[in-house]
Design a protein around this motif. Structure first.
Motif, short mmCIF file in Angstrom:
data_model
loop_
_atom_site.label_atom_id
_atom_site.label_comp_id
_atom_site.label_asym_id
_atom_site.label_seq_id
_atom_site.Cartn_x
_atom_site.Cartn_y
_atom_site.Cartn_z
N THR A 103 0.75 -1.11 -0.17
CA THR A 103 0.25 0.22 -0.29
C THR A 103 0.92 1.36 0.07
OG1 THR A 103 -0.25 0.02 2.56
CG2 THR A 103 -2.10 -0.68 1.53
N TYR A 104 1.78 1.04 0.13
CA TYR A 104 3.01 2.51 0.09
C TYR A 104 3.40 2.84 -1.46
CZ TYR A 104 7.14 5.53 0.30
OH TYR A 104 7.82 6.86 -0.32
N ARG A 105 2.92 4.17 -1.75
CA ARG A 105 3.18 4.07 -3.10
C ARG A 105 4.15 5.08 -3.26
NH1 ARG A 105 0.71 2.96 -7.53
NH2 ARG A 105 1.85 4.59 -8.29
N VAL B 144 -16.91 -3.77 -5.73
CA VAL B 144 -15.32 -3.06 -6.65
C VAL B 144 -15.04 -2.44 -4.59
CG1 VAL B 144 -14.94 -1.03 -8.10
CG2 VAL B 144 -16.32 -2.12 -9.26
N ILE B 145 -15.41 -1.29 -4.32
CA ILE B 145 -15.34 -0.17 -3.32
C ILE B 145 -14.75 -1.75 -2.54
CG2 ILE B 145 -15.28 0.77 -1.20
CD1 ILE B 145 -17.27 2.57 -3.01
N LEU B 146 -14.93 -2.33 -2.42
CA LEU B 146 -14.52 -3.79 -1.58
C LEU B 146 -13.08 -3.52 -1.69
CD1 LEU B 146 -17.48 -5.48 0.34
CD2 LEU B 146 -15.70 -3.82 1.31
N SER B 147 -12.79 -4.51 -2.95
CA SER B 147 -12.08 -5.05 -3.42
C SER B 147 -11.03 -4.61 -3.71
CB SER B 147 -12.64 -5.30 -5.16
OG SER B 147 -12.24 -3.95 -6.09
N PHE B 148 -11.25 -3.30 -3.30
CA PHE B 148 -9.49 -2.62 -3.56
C PHE B 148 -9.46 -2.09 -1.84
CE2 PHE B 148 -11.63 0.50 -6.97
CZ PHE B 148 -10.00 0.29 -7.93
N LEU B 149 -10.30 -2.39 -0.62
CA LEU B 149 -9.46 -2.11 0.90
C LEU B 149 -9.68 -3.49 0.78
CD1 LEU B 149 -13.42 -0.60 2.16
CD2 LEU B 149 -11.24 0.00 2.24
N VAL B 150 -10.13 -4.39 0.14
CA VAL B 150 -8.92 -6.18 0.42
C VAL B 150 -8.05 -5.75 0.58
CG1 VAL B 150 -9.50 -8.36 -0.55
CG2 VAL B 150 -11.06 -7.29 0.55
N ARG B 151 -7.60 -4.68 -1.10
CA ARG B 151 -6.51 -5.30 -1.20
C ARG B 151 -5.20 -4.48 -0.90
NH1 ARG B 151 -6.90 -5.34 -7.83
NH2 ARG B 151 -8.50 -4.76 -6.96
N GLY B 152 -5.95 -3.71 0.33
CA GLY B 152 -4.92 -2.23 0.74
C GLY B 152 -4.67 -2.84 2.24
N TRP B 153 -4.50 -2.16 2.69
CA TRP B 153 -4.61 -2.36 4.35
C TRP B 153 -5.59 -1.67 5.65
CZ3 TRP B 153 -1.92 -6.54 6.77
CH2 TRP B 153 -1.68 -5.97 7.85
N THR B 154 -5.55 -1.94 5.54
CA THR B 154 -7.49 -1.13 5.89
C THR B 154 -7.07 -1.36 7.97
OG1 THR B 154 -8.72 -1.95 4.62
CG2 THR B 154 -9.75 -0.86 6.84
N THR B 155 -6.46 -0.35 8.16
CA THR B 155 -6.85 -0.46 10.13
C THR B 155 -7.65 -0.82 10.61
OG1 THR B 155 -6.31 1.87 10.34
CG2 THR B 155 -4.29 0.62 10.06
N ARG B 156 -8.67 0.20 10.23
CA ARG B 156 -9.85 -0.21 11.10
C ARG B 156 -11.30 -0.48 10.27
NH1 ARG B 156 -9.63 6.21 12.98
NH2 ARG B 156 -8.38 6.10 10.95
N PRO B 157 -10.73 -1.90 10.05
CA PRO B 157 -11.88 -2.37 9.04
C PRO B 157 -13.52 -2.17 8.91
CG PRO B 157 -10.35 -4.50 10.10
CD PRO B 157 -10.19 -2.77 10.62
N ARG B 212 -11.46 -7.92 7.29
CA ARG B 212 -10.91 -8.36 8.72
C ARG B 212 -10.14 -10.22 8.61
NH1 ARG B 212 -13.95 -7.97 14.33
NH2 ARG B 212 -13.51 -5.61 14.35
N ARG B 213 -11.15 -10.90 7.85
CA ARG B 213 -10.50 -12.38 7.34
C ARG B 213 -9.18 -12.32 6.80
NH1 ARG B 213 -14.72 -16.47 8.90
NH2 ARG B 213 -14.62 -15.37 11.16
N LEU B 214 -9.32 -11.24 5.20
CA LEU B 214 -9.05 -11.54 3.97
C LEU B 214 -7.41 -10.73 3.89
CD1 LEU B 214 -11.10 -11.09 0.76
CD2 LEU B 214 -10.37 -12.44 1.92
N ARG B 215 -7.62 -9.74 4.98
CA ARG B 215 -6.76 -8.79 5.79
C ARG B 215 -5.34 -9.99 6.25
NH1 ARG B 215 -5.29 -3.85 10.12
NH2 ARG B 215 -5.76 -5.38 11.41
N LYS B 216 -5.67 -10.84 7.59
CA LYS B 216 -4.77 -11.78 7.89
C LYS B 216 -4.30 -12.62 6.82
CE LYS B 216 -7.77 -11.96 11.57
NZ LYS B 216 -9.43 -12.43 12.37
#
Lengths: 246, 216
Positions: A103-105, B144-157, B212-216
């Motif tokens: 996630t780092y750009r 689409v929004i969730l797919s971006f969130l899953v591929r990101g690093w959500t600190t507060r899911p 939460r699950r996918l972040r793990k």
């Protein structure tokens, strides 16, 4: 939400953080370089190392982690004064940086990205501490030790009962308990080994401790566990002499 | 450095694999809006006449609630996407503020419209139909929004999921708004502006669990 938590979320710069960027005496060469370099140079270097790490450059990644861990430690220690807890949070932050490194750009500054992860690790720590509260399992470890210290036979029996109890746990819980309690790894190390987040590993370990306590208590009730103390008194007797598993 | 941290760093370096950096925030934003525009185009095209769009400027409450929905959707989408990127907290909070403010103002205007003009009864089943249609139309943007969130690093899911669902709901509601020609303020509130709320209530928890699950 506690004041510490709110402050961590708000991202107020820690007192030690600002000082650290100006310069700090350290016995660790890398740490000193990281701290003494001018802000822009340091930022550029960290960003460069991170970019290389994203491409799989292990040397750059090691340099990056070596350089940022004192920075993270300063941010964490400004909020968490307990040394062991702070070190756990530092390790969780390093683990989060590892897991979230995609996630780092590269075109964005590295510092805010890293600090956001460190702050969130602090917030997670306070949340978890608050959540834990009553859920902690109290094991009367000293009592057990007292009961068995006179007898090597007792120690052997305790070990075999623990092994038997461990065998009853689901694989994930057994792995978590073994990594932390038997192999002596920190939560973050154990999480990395198990391939799960630190939070998930703690939950597994916690469930494992509970199941272990139930199994061992069951054995005591069944008379397989020979104790001079009546079983029902265990909780009362534990007051003031309790080892809490974290 | 403590030996535990040193060992961890050794482990992390050993575990290192090349990764592709996540796409830029503005690119992710453009993708979500492009998907939404495609769904909107499809709905309007299938209707043959864009009924709501035609009466957009005919009624103040209708126009205000449309602007509220659009700003609410744009803000919440940006906030949700920023939630998957550490260090973008300010943008995340500012965008969420704009979104919540817009939706609240739009709801307030609808309420005021109901009080001033009087509650115009909706056609039977119209509120539920628009609400349902809005929820269905929100599913693709939500994915689409969730797919971006899953591929990101959500600190507060959970929070990210809530904002994501609000965003998707507002995007779906905006399509419904443009394809519905009923101008009653009460209907706009119950059938259109309620979509983001309904989606947030129904979708936040499952989406949060998935994150939460996918972040793990």
């Amino acid at each position: 939400m506690s004041a510490d938590e709110r402050e961590a979320i708000a991202g107020k710069p820690a007192t030690g953080d600002r000082e650290a960027s100006v310069g700090e005496t350290s016995t660790d060469g890398r740490e000193a370089i990281a701290a003494e370099a001018p802000e822009d140079d340091r930022e550029a270097r960290l960003s460069e190392w991170m970019r290389a790490a994203q491409d799989g450059d292990a040397d750059a990644y090691r340099r990056l982690l070596d350089a940022i861990q004192p920075m993270i430690r300063r941010i964490v220690r400004a909020k968490i004064h307990d040394e062991a807890a702070a070190e756990d949070v530092v390790q969780n932050a390093l683990l989060s940086i590892h897991r979230g490194r995609r996630t780092y750009r590269p075109e964005r500054p590295f510092g805010p990205w890293m600090r956001a992860i460190a702050r969130n690790s602090i917030v997670d720590h306070f949340r978890e501490r608050k959540r834990k509260g009553d859920r902690e399992v109290e094991l009367v470890q000293d009592e057990w030790a007292d009961e068995h210290e006179e007898s090597a036979e007792g120690d052997t029996r305790l070990a075999s009962e623990l092994v038997a109890a461990l065998d009853t746990l689901p694989d994930a819980q057994r792995e978590a308990v073994t990594l932390i309690q038997i192999e002596g790894l920190t939560v973050a190390e154990a999480a990395l080994r198990a391939g799960v987040s630190a939070g998930a590993l703690k939950v597994r370990a916690h469930r494992g401790y509970r199941s272990l306590a139930k199994v061992l208590e069951g054995e005591r009730v069944a008379g397989e566990w020979r104790s001079e103390r009546p079983v029902g008194d265990a909780a009362a007797a534990s007051e003031g002499n309790v080892e809490k598993f974290k | 450095m403590t030996s535990g941290t040193e060992r961890l760093i050794d482990g992390l370096v050993e575990d290192l694999e090349p990764v592709t950096p996540a796409i830029r925030l503005r690119q992710a934003y453009a993708v979500v809006l492009a998907v939404w525009a495609a769904v909107l185009g499809l709905v309007l095209w299938s209707q043959q006449s864009p009924m709501g769009a035609a009466s957009l400027f005919a009624d103040g409450v209708y126009l205000t609630s449309f602007v509220g929905l659009i700003l609410g959707a744009l803000g919440a989408t940006l906030s949700a996407l920023a939630a998957g990127r550490p260090g973008r907290d300010r943008l995340e909070n500012a965008a969420l503020g704009v979104s919540a403010g817009s939706l609240l103002v739009a709801s307030g205007v609808c309420l005021a419209g109901m009080l001033v003009v009087g509650a115009v009864p909706s056609p039977p089943g119209a509120d539920a139909m628009c609400l349902q249609k809005g929820a269905w139309l929100s599913l693709l943007p939500a994915g689409v929004i969730l797919s971006f969130l899953v591929r990101g690093w959500t600190t507060r899911p959970l929070r990210a999921a809530l904002v994501g669902m609000l965003a998707a709901g507002a995007l779906g509601a905006a399509i419904v708004h443009l394809s519905c020609d009923f101008l009653g303020a009460g209907h706009l509130l119950r059938g259109h502006l309620a979509v983001p709320l309904a989606l947030a209530l129904l979708g936040t928890y499952p989406a949060g669990v998935v994150l939460r699950r996918l972040r793990k």
